[in-house]
Design a protein around this motif. Structure first.
Motif, mmCIF file in Angstrom:
data_model
loop_
_atom_site.group_PDB
_atom_site.id
_atom_site.type_symbol
_atom_site.label_atom_id
_atom_site.label_comp_id
_atom_site.label_asym_id
_atom_site.label_seq_id
_atom_site.Cartn_x
_atom_site.Cartn_y
_atom_site.Cartn_z
ATOM 1 N N MET A 1 0.819 -1.202 0.000
ATOM 2 C CA MET A 1 0.000 0.000 0.000
ATOM 3 C C MET A 1 0.850 1.247 0.000
ATOM 4 O O MET A 1 0.587 2.179 -0.748
ATOM 5 C CB MET A 1 -0.824 0.040 1.294
ATOM 6 C CG MET A 1 -2.120 -0.644 1.209
ATOM 7 S SD MET A 1 -2.938 -0.291 2.730
ATOM 8 C CE MET A 1 -2.896 1.481 2.700
ATOM 9 N N ILE A 2 1.868 1.234 0.864
ATOM 10 C CA ILE A 2 2.776 2.383 0.934
ATOM 11 C C ILE A 2 3.430 2.590 -0.431
ATOM 12 O O ILE A 2 3.527 3.712 -0.941
ATOM 13 C CB ILE A 2 3.843 2.153 2.031
ATOM 14 C CG1 ILE A 2 3.186 2.111 3.408
ATOM 15 C CG2 ILE A 2 4.929 3.218 1.972
ATOM 16 C CD1 ILE A 2 4.057 1.558 4.511
ATOM 17 N N GLU A 3 3.799 1.482 -1.044
ATOM 18 C CA GLU A 3 4.455 1.518 -2.352
ATOM 19 C C GLU A 3 3.493 2.027 -3.438
ATOM 20 O O GLU A 3 3.855 2.877 -4.262
ATOM 21 C CB GLU A 3 4.872 0.087 -2.692
ATOM 22 C CG GLU A 3 6.029 -0.042 -3.622
ATOM 23 C CD GLU A 3 6.346 -1.522 -3.802
ATOM 24 O OE1 GLU A 3 6.764 -2.161 -2.821
ATOM 25 O OE2 GLU A 3 6.144 -2.027 -4.921
ATOM 26 N N ILE A 4 2.267 1.528 -3.427
ATOM 27 C CA ILE A 4 1.275 1.947 -4.433
ATOM 28 C C ILE A 4 1.004 3.441 -4.299
ATOM 29 O O ILE A 4 0.981 4.188 -5.286
ATOM 30 C CB ILE A 4 -0.037 1.139 -4.286
ATOM 31 C CG1 ILE A 4 0.196 -0.339 -4.641
ATOM 32 C CG2 ILE A 4 -1.142 1.719 -5.177
ATOM 33 C CD1 ILE A 4 -0.966 -1.259 -4.306
ATOM 34 N N ASP A 5 0.826 3.885 -3.048
ATOM 35 C CA ASP A 5 0.559 5.314 -2.809
ATOM 36 C C ASP A 5 1.745 6.169 -3.221
ATOM 37 O O ASP A 5 1.580 7.217 -3.856
ATOM 38 C CB ASP A 5 0.230 5.525 -1.327
ATOM 39 C CG ASP A 5 0.098 6.997 -0.992
ATOM 40 O OD1 ASP A 5 -0.801 7.651 -1.556
ATOM 41 O OD2 ASP A 5 0.902 7.513 -0.186
ATOM 42 N N GLY B 1 3.902 5.516 -5.457
ATOM 43 C CA GLY B 1 3.928 5.544 -6.921
ATOM 44 C C GLY B 1 2.948 6.564 -7.477
ATOM 45 O O GLY B 1 3.229 7.242 -8.472
ATOM 46 N N ALA B 2 1.781 6.699 -6.823
ATOM 47 C CA ALA B 2 0.740 7.615 -7.321
ATOM 48 C C ALA B 2 1.038 9.065 -6.956
ATOM 49 O O ALA B 2 0.783 9.977 -7.742
ATOM 50 C CB ALA B 2 -0.628 7.210 -6.760
ATOM 51 N N THR B 3 1.592 9.279 -5.745
ATOM 52 C CA THR B 3 1.742 10.650 -5.260
ATOM 53 C C THR B 3 3.174 11.165 -5.342
ATOM 54 O O THR B 3 3.412 12.374 -5.241
ATOM 55 C CB THR B 3 1.289 10.752 -3.779
ATOM 56 O OG1 THR B 3 2.155 9.914 -2.997
ATOM 57 C CG2 THR B 3 -0.158 10.323 -3.601
ATOM 58 N N GLY B 4 4.136 10.241 -5.453
ATOM 59 C CA GLY B 4 5.537 10.649 -5.478
ATOM 60 C C GLY B 4 6.111 10.896 -4.097
ATOM 61 O O GLY B 4 7.253 11.325 -3.960
ATOM 62 N N VAL B 5 5.303 10.614 -3.052
ATOM 63 C CA VAL B 5 5.780 10.832 -1.681
ATOM 64 C C VAL B 5 5.578 9.544 -0.888
ATOM 65 O O VAL B 5 4.494 8.960 -0.934
ATOM 66 C CB VAL B 5 4.952 11.938 -0.967
ATOM 67 C CG1 VAL B 5 5.563 12.290 0.386
ATOM 68 C CG2 VAL B 5 4.831 13.168 -1.837
ATOM 69 N N GLU B 6 6.620 9.106 -0.165
ATOM 70 C CA GLU B 6 6.435 7.919 0.666
ATOM 71 C C GLU B 6 5.928 8.336 2.038
ATOM 72 O O GLU B 6 6.625 9.036 2.772
ATOM 73 C CB GLU B 6 7.744 7.128 0.805
ATOM 74 C CG GLU B 6 7.451 5.732 1.334
ATOM 75 C CD GLU B 6 8.684 4.987 1.798
ATOM 76 O OE1 GLU B 6 9.232 4.230 1.005
ATOM 77 O OE2 GLU B 6 9.077 5.174 2.959
ATOM 78 N N LEU C 1 0.850 3.570 8.184
ATOM 79 C CA LEU C 1 0.853 2.658 9.327
ATOM 80 C C LEU C 1 -0.205 3.074 10.340
ATOM 81 O O LEU C 1 -0.886 2.238 10.921
ATOM 82 C CB LEU C 1 2.245 2.611 9.973
ATOM 83 C CG LEU C 1 3.298 1.866 9.144
ATOM 84 C CD1 LEU C 1 4.679 1.988 9.776
ATOM 85 C CD2 LEU C 1 2.936 0.387 8.980
ATOM 86 N N SER C 2 -0.402 4.385 10.506
ATOM 87 C CA SER C 2 -1.429 4.827 11.457
ATOM 88 C C SER C 2 -2.831 4.545 10.899
ATOM 89 O O SER C 2 -3.726 4.158 11.633
ATOM 90 C CB SER C 2 -1.254 6.309 11.821
ATOM 91 O OG SER C 2 -1.759 7.124 10.795
#
Ligand code: COA
Length: 132
Positions: free
Chosen positions: A1-5, A7-12, A18-19
């Protein structure tokens, strides 16, 4: 999920996700939904929503506040199935309305929600800057 997001937003946004996972991913109670789509054991998309009671004086309704599918798995019906599963969860709770809010210039997500039958609702968003 963190990776998908990311990829979409450019921000990790690891701490944020996690929260969110701690808050919505415990599977407890019918009011919070955190669903992922898997293909060959790989998470390729997710949707998060919750049931909100009497917000704006309206009867309880379902809210979807995040949906994302990894780019290489888009246009294959993954998001449609995720939203379908979320809708089914809300229906089981007796809810009859689904709402969301999206950025005005995000035509991709708008096209998706329109394709699912969502229409402009009776509310308008308002905001203001808070002095610090
Ligand atoms: C919007 C999104 C979730 C759609 O996921 P998807 O799995 O590709 O969607 P589906 O395959 O179920 O598509 C369903 C319908 O949505 C619409 N749609 C999806 N992608 C589209 C595109 N690129 N252009 C126009 N319409 C599109 C179509 O009507 C499509 O139906 P069709 O394939 O019969 O034409 C995905 O593109 C995504 O994750 N985008 C980034 C999301 C984002 O910005 N998230 C952050 C805010 S929460």
């Amino acid at each position: 999920m963190i990776e998908i997001d990311a990829g979409a937003t450019g921000v990790e946004r690891r701490v944020y996700w996690l929260s969110v996972f701690r808050r919505y991913g415990d599977g407890e109670g019918p009011e919070r939904h955190f669903l992922v789509a898997e293909i060959d054991g790989r998470v390729v998309g997710f949707i998060i929503g919750e049931l909100r009671d009497w917000e704006f004086g309206e009867p309880p309704c379902g809210w979807v506040f995040a949906i994302d599918v990894a780019p290489e798995f888009r246009l294959g019906g993954v998001a449609t199935r995720l939203l379908g599963a979320l809708r089914a969860g809300f229906r089981r709770s007796g809810v009859r309305k689904l709402r969301t809010i999206l950025a005005r210039d995000n035509t991709l997500i708008l096209s998706f929600f329109r394709s699912q039958g969502m229409m402009t609702g009776p509310f308008i968003p308002l905001e203001m800057d808070l002095d610090v």
